[in-house]
Write a protein that holds these residues in place. Structure first.
Motif, PDB file in Angstrom:
ATOM      1  N   ASN A 304       0.802  -1.225   0.000  1.00 16.72           N
ATOM      2  CA  ASN A 304       0.000   0.000   0.000  1.00 16.72           C
ATOM      3  C   ASN A 304       0.834   1.274   0.000  1.00 16.72           C
ATOM      4  N   THR A 305       2.101   1.190  -0.385  1.00 16.44           N
ATOM      5  CA  THR A 305       2.933   2.386  -0.498  1.00 16.44           C
ATOM      6  C   THR A 305       3.639   2.399  -1.845  1.00 16.44           C
ATOM      7  N   PRO A 306       3.892   3.568  -2.429  1.00 22.02           N
ATOM      8  CA  PRO A 306       4.625   3.625  -3.699  1.00 22.02           C
ATOM      9  C   PRO A 306       6.032   3.055  -3.557  1.00 22.02           C
ATOM     10  N   LEU A 307       6.486   2.380  -4.581  1.00 23.93           N
ATOM     11  CA  LEU A 307       7.830   1.820  -4.634  1.00 23.93           C
ATOM     12  C   LEU A 307       8.616   2.615  -5.672  1.00 23.93           C
ATOM     13  N   TRP A 308       9.772   3.121  -5.286  1.00 26.84           N
ATOM     14  CA  TRP A 308      10.510   4.066  -6.129  1.00 26.84           C
ATOM     15  C   TRP A 308      11.758   3.434  -6.735  1.00 26.84           C
ATOM     16  N   ASP A 309      12.197   4.004  -7.846  1.00 17.96           N
ATOM     17  CA  ASP A 309      13.466   3.591  -8.453  1.00 17.96           C
ATOM     18  C   ASP A 309      14.614   4.259  -7.686  1.00 17.96           C
ATOM     19  N   GLN A 310      15.214   3.500  -6.791  1.00 21.46           N
ATOM     20  CA  GLN A 310      16.218   4.086  -5.897  1.00 21.46           C
ATOM     21  C   GLN A 310      17.402   4.668  -6.656  1.00 21.46           C
ATOM     22  N   GLN A 311      17.774   4.044  -7.777  1.00 19.53           N
ATOM     23  CA  GLN A 311      18.894   4.531  -8.573  1.00 19.53           C
ATOM     24  C   GLN A 311      18.465   5.582  -9.609  1.00 19.53           C
ATOM     25  N   CYS A 312      17.188   5.905  -9.623  1.00 19.39           N
ATOM     26  CA  CYS A 312      16.645   6.932 -10.532  1.00 19.39           C
ATOM     27  C   CYS A 312      16.806   6.555 -12.010  1.00 19.39           C
ATOM     28  N   LEU A 313      16.957   5.274 -12.309  1.00 21.11           N
ATOM     29  CA  LEU A 313      17.199   4.866 -13.696  1.00 21.11           C
ATOM     30  C   LEU A 313      15.953   4.958 -14.560  1.00 21.11           C
ATOM     31  N   HIS A 314      14.827   4.456 -14.058  1.00 20.57           N
ATOM     32  CA  HIS A 314      13.590   4.576 -14.836  1.00 20.57           C
ATOM     33  C   HIS A 314      13.241   6.048 -15.047  1.00 20.57           C
ATOM     34  N   THR A 315      13.397   6.842 -13.995  1.00 19.26           N
ATOM     35  CA  THR A 315      13.095   8.274 -14.096  1.00 19.26           C
ATOM     36  C   THR A 315      13.982   8.948 -15.130  1.00 19.26           C
ATOM     37  N   THR A 316      15.287   8.750 -15.033  1.00 22.79           N
ATOM     38  CA  THR A 316      16.221   9.444 -15.915  1.00 22.79           C
ATOM     39  C   THR A 316      16.071   8.988 -17.354  1.00 22.79           C
ATOM     40  N   ALA A 317      15.894   7.679 -17.573  1.00 22.42           N
ATOM     41  CA  ALA A 317      15.699   7.181 -18.934  1.00 22.42           C
ATOM     42  C   ALA A 317      14.430   7.749 -19.552  1.00 22.42           C
ATOM     43  N   THR A 318      13.359   7.849 -18.769  1.00 21.72           N
ATOM     44  CA  THR A 318      12.097   8.390 -19.275  1.00 21.72           C
ATOM     45  C   THR A 318      12.224   9.878 -19.579  1.00 21.72           C
ATOM     46  N   ALA A 319      12.915  10.608 -18.718  1.00 22.31           N
ATOM     47  CA  ALA A 319      13.082  12.045 -18.924  1.00 22.31           C
ATOM     48  C   ALA A 319      13.878  12.342 -20.186  1.00 22.31           C
ATOM     49  N   ILE A 320      15.016  11.683 -20.368  1.00 24.78           N
ATOM     50  CA  ILE A 320      15.833  12.000 -21.544  1.00 24.78           C
ATOM     51  C   ILE A 320      15.188  11.481 -22.821  1.00 24.78           C
ATOM     52  N   ASN A 321      14.430  10.392 -22.716  1.00 25.79           N
ATOM     53  CA  ASN A 321      13.713   9.898 -23.887  1.00 25.79           C
ATOM     54  C   ASN A 321      12.653  10.898 -24.323  1.00 25.79           C
ATOM     55  N   GLY A 322      11.904  11.444 -23.345  1.00 23.67           N
ATOM     56  CA  GLY A 322      10.900  12.448 -23.689  1.00 23.67           C
ATOM     57  C   GLY A 322      11.515  13.684 -24.304  1.00 23.67           C
ATOM     58  N   LEU A 323      12.642  14.131 -23.748  1.00 22.22           N
ATOM     59  CA  LEU A 323      13.324  15.318 -24.288  1.00 22.22           C
ATOM     60  C   LEU A 323      13.864  15.044 -25.691  1.00 22.22           C
ATOM     61  N   TRP A 324      14.372  13.839 -25.917  1.00 20.32           N
ATOM     62  CA  TRP A 324      14.881  13.502 -27.253  1.00 20.32           C
ATOM     63  C   TRP A 324      13.754  13.531 -28.286  1.00 20.32           C
ATOM     64  N   HIS A 325      12.622  12.907 -27.954  1.00 24.55           N
ATOM     65  CA  HIS A 325      11.495  12.897 -28.902  1.00 24.55           C
ATOM     66  C   HIS A 325      10.974  14.307 -29.140  1.00 24.55           C
ATOM     67  N   TYR A 326      10.968  15.131 -28.094  1.00 24.94           N
ATOM     68  CA  TYR A 326      10.543  16.507 -28.270  1.00 24.94           C
ATOM     69  C   TYR A 326      11.501  17.227 -29.223  1.00 24.94           C
ATOM     70  N   ARG A 327      12.790  16.972 -29.060  1.00 27.73           N
ATOM     71  CA  ARG A 327      13.811  17.602 -29.924  1.00 27.73           C
ATOM     72  C   ARG A 327      13.595  17.260 -31.398  1.00 27.73           C
ATOM     73  N   THR A 328      13.125  16.045 -31.661  1.00 25.76           N
ATOM     74  CA  THR A 328      12.903  15.651 -33.064  1.00 25.76           C
ATOM     75  C   THR A 328      11.706  16.373 -33.686  1.00 25.76           C
ATOM     76  N   CYS A 329      10.899  17.020 -32.849  1.00 24.32           N
ATOM     77  CA  CYS A 329       9.687  17.680 -33.358  1.00 24.32           C
ATOM     78  C   CYS A 329       9.881  19.171 -33.616  1.00 24.32           C
ATOM     79  N   ILE A 330      11.001  19.716 -33.193  1.00 29.39           N
ATOM     80  CA  ILE A 330      11.154  21.182 -33.317  1.00 29.39           C
ATOM     81  C   ILE A 330      12.266  21.529 -34.312  1.00 29.39           C
TER      82      ILE A 330
END
Length: 330
Positions: A304-330
């Motif tokens: 019943n509690t959120p489980l986090w990516d302690q090494q921030c890998l899922h977060t960082t991979a998702t963030a840079i992937n979103g920024l990369w795809h955004y870059r391809t659109c501009i």
């Protein structure tokens, strides 16, 4: 702006590369031990979408490791867990991104987890029997179709049941325009993946439009997307939303501002604060509700509690992937 986006992506790749094992894999989370297969599959698949030579090399090394540790063509959270359709889907996405053919056994495994109208289930009873010789989970929640897994699988256009997956995904859309996940608390994750799967099929155009409107509303605040458990902003949810809008080719001035705000949250080491919010519903729970984490006894547990990516890998991979795809659109 393109220069700043690329610089942020490169810093994120620096961080992700720094956490690779000597074999080229990644580890994160800590649910009955760390995840290596699932984390390597997800991070590798998102890194593989980034069109730099370094990103491609990192992703290729991760795929080589995954093919080595599980040559039978199916993967799981780790070697201690049963094989599952979510991890196997992300390995398939990684291989497709790198143009590496997969064994037919991989698609057979995924097809066995797919049904109408439920979509793609993470597990089947046979997964537990194959791993442990018995049913360790005997109730239907983990065997039902899951929105987040179905959305990820919708990106596999070579899947033998692709049309069924799209139909199931379409049927799971909320009136708000969003899609809910089973394992993931942030609807931005599932909604972004759903848009990716549906956007190339004209018959689902109205569903895509509704999903785009929902993501735009989520991006319309004065900062990165906030969630009930991260009121100061979730880089994971924000990256997933930017990715979905960019792949749908639906970016605007609001998307640009949110992308700038996301870059501003990046740490000096190239990472973002951990914000990939995983939930672990009880095995009998088929449809987790939004306030699932509230314990009647007020006691926090793994259920019943959120489980986090302690090494921030899922977060960082998702963030840079979103920024990369955004870059391809501009």
């Amino acid at each position: 702006m393109r220069r700043f986006l690329l610089a942020a992506v490169e810093r994120g790749l620096n961080y992700i590369e720094s956490l690779r094992t000597s074999a080229g894999s990644w580890e994160d989370f800590g649910i009955a031990g760390p995840s290596d297969m699932w984390t390597s599959a997800y991070v590798g698949a998102l890194v593989a979408e980034i069109g730099t030579k370094r990103a491609q090399r990192m992703a290729a090394t991760a795929l080589q490791w995954l093919l080595h540790v599980s040559p039978q063509g199916r993967w799981g959270y780790s070697s201690a867990a049963p094989c599952d359709a979510d991890t196997t889907t992300w390995v398939a996405r990684l291989a497709i991104n790198l143009k590496v053919p997969l064994a037919s056994s991989t698609y057979e495994f995924l097809a066995n987890h797919t049904s109408l109208p439920l979509g793609v289930a993470t597990f089947r009873k046979g997964d537990f029997i194959a791993k442990f010789g018995r049913h360790t989970v005997d109730r239907g929640g983990w065997y039902a179709g899951h929105g987040c897994v179905t959305a990820a699988a919708a990106g596999l256009r070579d899947h033998p049941l692709h049309a069924h997956i799209l139909a199931s995904l379409h049927g799971r859309q909320h009136r708000s325009g969003s899609w809910d996940g089973y394992w993931w608390l942030d609807r931005e994750y599932t909604t972004g993946l759903a848009l990716e799967g549906l956007v190339k099929t004209p018959e689902y155009r109205s569903a895509v439009d509704s999903g785009v409107k929902w993501l735009r509303r989520r991006c319309s605040s004065e900062r990165v997307i906030v969630t009930p458990f991260l009121p100061n902003g979730s880089p994971f949810a924000t990256g997933a939303a930017i990715r979905g809008l960019a792949i749908a080719r639906e970016i605007d001035d609001v998307t640009a501002r949110v992308a700038r705000d996301l870059i501003a949250m990046q740490k000096k080491d190239g990472s973002w604060r951990r914000s990939a919010a995983l939930r672990l519903p009880l095995p009998n729970v088929i449809d987790p509700i939004d306030d699932w984490w509230t314990s009647p006894e007020g006691k926090p547990t793994i259920w019943n509690t959120p489980l986090w990516d302690q090494q921030c890998l899922h977060t960082t991979a998702t963030a840079i992937n979103g920024l990369w795809h955004y870059r391809t659109c501009i």
